[in-house]
Write a protein that holds these residues in place. Structure first.
Motif, short mmCIF file in Angstrom:
data_model
loop_
_atom_site.label_atom_id
_atom_site.label_comp_id
_atom_site.label_asym_id
_atom_site.label_seq_id
_atom_site.Cartn_x
_atom_site.Cartn_y
_atom_site.Cartn_z
N ALA A 1 7.70 -0.88 -8.51
CA ALA A 1 8.15 -0.43 -7.17
C ALA A 1 7.38 -1.14 -6.06
CB ALA A 1 7.98 1.08 -7.05
N GLY A 2 6.13 -1.49 -6.31
CA GLY A 2 5.30 -2.15 -5.31
C GLY A 2 5.43 -3.66 -5.30
N PRO B 1 -7.66 -9.98 -1.34
CA PRO B 1 -8.98 -9.97 -0.68
C PRO B 1 -9.17 -8.83 0.31
CG PRO B 1 -7.62 -11.73 0.20
CD PRO B 1 -6.88 -11.17 -0.98
N ASP B 2 -8.07 -8.31 0.86
CA ASP B 2 -8.18 -7.21 1.83
C ASP B 2 -7.90 -5.84 1.20
OD1 ASP B 2 -5.46 -7.42 1.41
OD2 ASP B 2 -4.94 -7.62 3.53
N PHE B 3 -7.73 -5.81 -0.12
CA PHE B 3 -7.51 -4.57 -0.88
C PHE B 3 -6.14 -3.93 -0.59
CE2 PHE B 3 -11.99 -5.19 -0.76
CZ PHE B 3 -12.54 -4.63 -1.90
N ALA B 4 -5.28 -4.57 0.19
CA ALA B 4 -4.01 -3.96 0.59
C ALA B 4 -3.10 -3.65 -0.60
CB ALA B 4 -3.30 -4.86 1.60
N LYS B 5 -2.98 -4.58 -1.54
CA LYS B 5 -2.11 -4.36 -2.69
C LYS B 5 -2.61 -3.19 -3.53
CE LYS B 5 -0.86 -9.21 -3.07
NZ LYS B 5 -1.00 -10.44 -3.87
N ARG B 6 -3.91 -3.16 -3.75
CA ARG B 6 -4.47 -2.11 -4.60
C ARG B 6 -4.49 -0.75 -3.90
NH1 ARG B 6 -9.76 -4.63 -6.28
NH2 ARG B 6 -9.39 -5.79 -4.39
N ALA C 1 -2.25 0.26 -1.75
CA ALA C 1 -0.87 0.75 -1.81
C ALA C 1 -0.55 1.29 -3.20
CB ALA C 1 0.10 -0.37 -1.42
N LEU C 2 -0.99 0.58 -4.24
CA LEU C 2 -0.77 1.04 -5.60
C LEU C 2 -1.53 2.34 -5.85
CD1 LEU C 2 0.42 0.55 -8.42
CD2 LEU C 2 -1.59 -0.86 -8.93
N GLN C 3 -2.74 2.43 -5.36
CA GLN C 3 -3.54 3.64 -5.49
C GLN C 3 -2.83 4.84 -4.85
OE1 GLN C 3 -7.13 3.78 -3.07
NE2 GLN C 3 -8.23 4.86 -4.70
N ALA C 4 -2.32 4.65 -3.64
CA ALA C 4 -1.62 5.74 -2.93
C ALA C 4 -0.40 6.20 -3.71
CB ALA C 4 -1.24 5.29 -1.53
N SER C 5 0.35 5.25 -4.25
CA SER C 5 1.53 5.59 -5.04
C SER C 5 1.15 6.37 -6.30
CB SER C 5 2.27 4.30 -5.42
OG SER C 5 3.36 4.57 -6.25
N LEU C 6 0.10 5.92 -6.96
CA LEU C 6 -0.33 6.58 -8.19
C LEU C 6 -0.91 7.96 -7.94
CD1 LEU C 6 -1.90 3.51 -9.99
CD2 LEU C 6 0.10 4.81 -10.76
N GLN C 7 -1.56 8.15 -6.79
CA GLN C 7 -2.13 9.47 -6.48
C GLN C 7 -1.04 10.53 -6.36
OE1 GLN C 7 -4.64 8.24 -3.17
NE2 GLN C 7 -6.45 8.40 -4.45
#
Length: 175
Positions: free
Chosen positions: A101-102, A140-145, A147-153
């Motif tokens: 999805a991401g 490098p700016d953690f944006a992808k992770r 967003a994935l973290q928020a979805s998984l939470q």
């Protein structure tokens, strides 16, 4: 470990191994990271000088969900908070769905992207064997992770979902 004592998935260099050796001579030391025991054994333990005081070294793989100590001449697991089969399946399904999805399933991948470490499930955006330069450039700016973290939470609210390493998300039990 990664990014502090050594580069991502790299062994301690000679200087860091000597410094850790000296520190173990005067203090208890705990090394924690998202990797599992085999990574610690290769990256840390095997790099220490033979006379290092290993009894003072606490190895905490998989974000501290496991603990290893050196006792009676050997490394022994003190504890491991292992996921059940149903928990593993639910986490892996959620990771696969959130990555799709991401838009994270595009581009070159080096090795497995999802690794079951028993007490931690880890998603590595570029795969477990990605080269360091590709890892540094990927998020490098953690944006992808983030967003994935928020979805998984949302999907896994009872678990701890942390951004780790240079391309990874680590999922463990809370606490």
């Amino acid at each position: 470990l990664d990014g502090t004592l050594a580069e991502s998935k790299s062994s301690l260099d000679d200087e860091m191994a000597a410094l850790l050796h000296d520190l173990l001579g005067v203090a208890q030391v705990s090394v924690i990271s998202g990797g599992d025991w085999p990574q610690f054994e290769t990256q840390v333990v095997q790099r220490l000088p033979a006379d290092a005081n290993l009894a003072r070294l606490w190895i905490m793989p998989t974000t501290g969900t496991k603990l290893y100590r050196f006792e009676d001449g050997a490394w022994k697991a003190v504890y491991a908070d292992i996921f059940s089969g149903d928990e593993r399946k639910h986490i892996i399904d959620a990771l696969n769905q959130a990555a799709e999805a991401g838009g994270l399933n595009k581009g070159q991948v080096w090795g497995e992207r999802i690794e079951d470490r028993g007490s931690q499930i880890t998603f590595s955006g570029l795969g477990q064997q990605a080269p360091l330069d590709a890892k540094k450039a990927w998020d490098p700016d953690f944006a992808k992770r983030k967003a994935l973290q928020a979805s998984l939470q949302k999907e896994l609210p009872d678990l701890s979902i942390n951004v780790g390493g240079s391309t990874s998300i680590d999922i463990t039990r809370k606490g």
